[in-house]
Enzyme design. Structure first.
Site, PDB file in Angstrom:
ATOM      1  N   HIS A   1       0.879  -1.186   0.000  1.00 44.73           N
ATOM      2  CA  HIS A   1       0.000   0.000   0.000  1.00 44.73           C
ATOM      3  C   HIS A   1       0.914   1.233   0.000  1.00 44.73           C
ATOM      4  O   HIS A   1       2.023   1.179   0.542  1.00 44.73           O
ATOM      5  CB  HIS A   1      -0.836  -0.053   1.279  1.00 44.73           C
ATOM      6  CG  HIS A   1      -1.881   0.989   1.409  1.00 44.73           C
ATOM      7  ND1 HIS A   1      -1.593   2.265   1.825  1.00 44.73           N
ATOM      8  CD2 HIS A   1      -3.219   0.952   1.209  1.00 44.73           C
ATOM      9  CE1 HIS A   1      -2.715   2.965   1.866  1.00 44.73           C
ATOM     10  NE2 HIS A   1      -3.719   2.195   1.502  1.00 44.73           N
TER      11      HIS A   1
ATOM     12  N   ASP B   1       3.138  -4.585   8.233  1.00 45.78           N
ATOM     13  CA  ASP B   1       1.898  -3.836   8.064  1.00 45.78           C
ATOM     14  C   ASP B   1       0.762  -4.848   8.255  1.00 45.78           C
ATOM     15  O   ASP B   1       0.530  -5.714   7.403  1.00 45.78           O
ATOM     16  CB  ASP B   1       1.886  -3.222   6.653  1.00 45.78           C
ATOM     17  CG  ASP B   1       0.565  -2.526   6.339  1.00 45.78           C
ATOM     18  OD1 ASP B   1      -0.401  -2.696   7.098  1.00 45.78           O
ATOM     19  OD2 ASP B   1       0.521  -1.818   5.313  1.00 45.78           O
TER      20      ASP B   1
ATOM     21  N   GLN C   1      -4.434  -5.319   7.134  1.00 45.78           N
ATOM     22  CA  GLN C   1      -5.435  -6.217   6.537  1.00 45.78           C
ATOM     23  C   GLN C   1      -5.484  -7.580   7.214  1.00 45.78           C
ATOM     24  O   GLN C   1      -6.209  -8.462   6.759  1.00 45.78           O
ATOM     25  CB  GLN C   1      -5.144  -6.402   5.030  1.00 45.78           C
ATOM     26  CG  GLN C   1      -5.295  -5.136   4.217  1.00 45.78           C
ATOM     27  CD  GLN C   1      -6.745  -4.626   4.133  1.00 45.78           C
ATOM     28  OE1 GLN C   1      -7.692  -5.290   4.565  1.00 45.78           O
ATOM     29  NE2 GLN C   1      -6.921  -3.421   3.596  1.00 45.78           N
TER      30      GLN C   1
ATOM     31  N   LYS D   1     -10.539  -0.618  10.503  1.00 42.53           N
ATOM     32  CA  LYS D   1     -10.748  -1.818   9.687  1.00 42.53           C
ATOM     33  C   LYS D   1     -11.158  -3.002  10.558  1.00 42.53           C
ATOM     34  O   LYS D   1     -11.493  -4.060  10.052  1.00 42.53           O
ATOM     35  CB  LYS D   1      -9.458  -2.168   8.929  1.00 42.53           C
ATOM     36  CG  LYS D   1      -9.083  -1.143   7.853  1.00 42.53           C
ATOM     37  CD  LYS D   1      -7.895  -1.647   7.064  1.00 42.53           C
ATOM     38  CE  LYS D   1      -7.150  -0.552   6.346  1.00 42.53           C
ATOM     39  NZ  LYS D   1      -7.872   0.019   5.231  1.00 42.53           N
TER      40      LYS D   1
ATOM     41  N   CYS E   1      -4.822   2.480  -3.594  1.00 36.04           N
ATOM     42  CA  CYS E   1      -3.569   3.005  -3.008  1.00 36.04           C
ATOM     43  C   CYS E   1      -2.421   2.013  -3.195  1.00 36.04           C
ATOM     44  O   CYS E   1      -1.577   1.848  -2.294  1.00 36.04           O
ATOM     45  CB  CYS E   1      -3.736   3.352  -1.528  1.00 36.04           C
ATOM     46  SG  CYS E   1      -5.035   4.526  -1.229  1.00 36.04           S
TER      47      CYS E   1
HETATM   48  N1  C6P Z   1      -6.179   0.424   2.848  1.00 35.38           N
HETATM   49  C1  C6P Z   1      -7.953   0.075   1.252  1.00 35.38           C
HETATM   50  O1  C6P Z   1      -9.015   0.372   0.719  1.00 35.38           O
HETATM   51  P1  C6P Z   1      -4.969   3.770   7.131  1.00 35.38           P
HETATM   52  O2  C6P Z   1      -5.548   4.545   6.000  1.00 35.38           O
HETATM   53  O3  C6P Z   1      -3.788   4.447   7.777  1.00 35.38           O
HETATM   54  O4  C6P Z   1      -5.980   3.285   8.119  1.00 35.38           O
HETATM   55  O5  C6P Z   1      -4.422   2.392   6.479  1.00 35.38           O
HETATM   56  C2  C6P Z   1      -3.501   2.447   5.440  1.00 35.38           C
HETATM   57  C3  C6P Z   1      -3.235   1.065   4.928  1.00 35.38           C
HETATM   58  C4  C6P Z   1      -1.989   0.517   5.126  1.00 35.38           C
HETATM   59  N2  C6P Z   1      -1.704  -0.750   4.722  1.00 35.38           N
HETATM   60  C5  C6P Z   1      -2.625  -1.513   4.121  1.00 35.38           C
HETATM   61  C6  C6P Z   1      -2.260  -2.914   3.732  1.00 35.38           C
HETATM   62  C7  C6P Z   1      -3.906  -0.997   3.887  1.00 35.38           C
HETATM   63  O6  C6P Z   1      -4.803  -1.773   3.282  1.00 35.38           O
HETATM   64  C8  C6P Z   1      -4.217   0.318   4.265  1.00 35.38           C
HETATM   65  C9  C6P Z   1      -5.565   0.930   3.980  1.00 35.38           C
HETATM   66  C10 C6P Z   1      -7.529   0.816   2.483  1.00 35.38           C
HETATM   67  O7  C6P Z   1      -7.249  -0.843   0.839  1.00 35.38           O
HETATM   68  C11 C6P Z   1      -7.707   2.293   2.327  1.00 35.38           C
HETATM   69  S1  C6P Z   1      -6.674   2.989   1.097  1.00 35.38           S
END
Ligand code: C6P
Length: 422
Positions: free
Chosen positions: A129, A206, A209, A232, A371
């Protein structure tokens, strides 16, 4: 878990999520398949936040008064709940941030400032991401370091047989996602940590997910940092977690300066507070942290292993249903190697158009690059449509997705089949 021991009362779970009762555009009942972007919240989380503001709210760690003591107690109990959720050795190692992005940025700023040297290498994967790419690009620029990317094969999986070309004594930090937010690929966490350790590199995982869907044990993972987002995993927006090994956190300089993160301030300088406060400058997201605890308790009560199995079954069905629709390209590995995320395209049609038709049928998915532009570049498409599952999704949701895709196919590919297209 033994799949036969799986049990999840989805109908009862759905009653906890008032948002799911709505009709989309006043017509069809909502099928929410955009969980990888953000999940919905159960009543238990909503009510906890409501009660906090009605009865217990004040700033934390500041006032010696009745309300502030209650608020501080709730805030710190949440830290302990998150420690247990991650099986971290100490709650001092649990830093509340605003999300995964902020957690990764904290490490990319603070750790890199202290330890990254010119010529060092940061190793990422091609399926990251942007939140796990851009902060390292910024750090690499600041410290004249280099970024390398582990490639993926045509199934969207990492290939350990080529890793010797990437892990080297110059590799200082390895940062990767446990589960791809686009392909759903489950990465081999243990193997990656081991490869990093062999060359003496530090590891960040990370977990955005994976934390909502599977039990996590940071001690078993053996990494140095783990980042995740509350929104999430049924929690509020604006709160996330960085778990870090005490040895590193103690050596790292504070990221943000301000109130709460100091022991002492003089006109000449400051002494940072001890962990975890050193990394929590300013008034923290108090209600969000307390709401996150309610989310963690909800997930515990349901059982994360049951959630994993449920999503696996939905994903299996989704692969079957989408294949039956025809002219659908599914990206990523086979079901056994992936989590509950299915990205696809209707052949020759832009994902955005598919998403619009699905919306008219009451189905919420995400369309775009999610993203993850470098990954889409590798896939050779600008965008994908993505259905992502969670504990409240049903088999019927998957069948509704299939029906809506048939409608999309009729509308957007009239009279075309794959063979007439060739
Ligand atoms: N992915 C998606 O629709 P934040 O925005 O900080 O809560 O998470 C960022 C982020 C970081 N790593 C991974 C693997 C992610 O999937 C995400 C967020 C969402 O896939 C929003 S772009």
């Amino acid at each position: 878990m033994d799949a036969t021991a799986y049990c999840l009362d989805v109908a009862a779970i759905r009653r906890d999520f008032p948002i799911l009762e709505q009709r989309v555009h006043g017509r069809k009942t909502l099928v929410y398949l955009d969980n990888a972007a953000s999940a919905q919240r159960p009543r238990q989380v909503i009510e906890t936040i409501d009660q906090l503001y009605r009865r217990h709210y004040a700033n934390v760690h500041r006032g010696i008064h009745w309300l502030s003591e209650q608020s501080t107690e709730l805030y710190e109990t949440a830290r302990e709940a998150v420690r247990q959720f991650l099986n971290a050795p100490s709650s001092d190692e649990i830093i509340f941030t605003s999300g995964t992005t902020a957690a990764i940025n904290l490490v990319a700023r603070s750790w890199c400032e202290a330890f990254l040297k010119p010529g060092d290498e940061i190793l990422l994967t091609l399926m990251e991401h942007h939140s796990n790419i851009v902060p390292w690009q910024q750090a690499a620029q600041r410290h004249q370091a280099k970024i390398r990317f582990l490639p993926i094969d045509n199934q969207g999986m990492l290939d350990p047989s080529c890793w010797d070309q990437y892990f080297s004594p110059r590799t200082r930090l390895v940062s990767f996602t446990a589960v791809s937010n686009v392909l759903g690929t489950r990465n081999p966490v243990g193997q990656l940590v081991e490869a990093a350790r062999r060359v003496g590199a530090v590891v960040l995982i990370d977990a955005a997910q994976v934390a909502p869907h599977e039990p996590i044990d940071v001690q078993a993972w053996g990494a140095d940092f783990v980042a995740l987002s509350g929104h999430k995993m049924l929690g509020p927006t604006g709160v996330g977690v960085l778990w870090g090994r005490r040895e590193w956190l103690e050596k790292m300089p504070p990221f943000l300066g301000g109130g709460s993160m100091i022991r002492k301030v003089t006109l000449e300088g400051f002494e940072p507070a001890s962990l975890p406060y050193k990394f929590e400058a300013g008034t923290p997201p108090i209600a969000e942290v307390v709401g996150l605890k309610a989310a963690v308790e909800y997930l515990w009560q349901i059982g994360l292993a049951h959630i994993t199995e449920h999503e696996h079954r939905l994903t299996e069905l989704a692969h079957e249903v989408l294949s039956d629709v025809g002219d659908i390209i599914i990206y990523g590995p086979s079901v056994q190697h992936k989590a509950g995320i299915v990205s696809f395209n209707l052949d020759g049609v832009h994902a955005q158009d598919v998403s619009e038709v699905l919306d008219q049928e009451g189905i919420a998915i995400r369309a775009g690059h999610h993203c993850a532009m470098p990954l889409h570049e590798r896939l050779g498409v600008p965008a994908t449509a993505r259905a992502s599952f969670y504990l409240y999704n049903t088999y019927d949701d998957v069948y509704r997705l299939g029906e809506a895709l048939r409608t999309a196919k009729k509308l957007l590919r009239p009279g075309r089949t794959r063979s007439s297209n060739a």
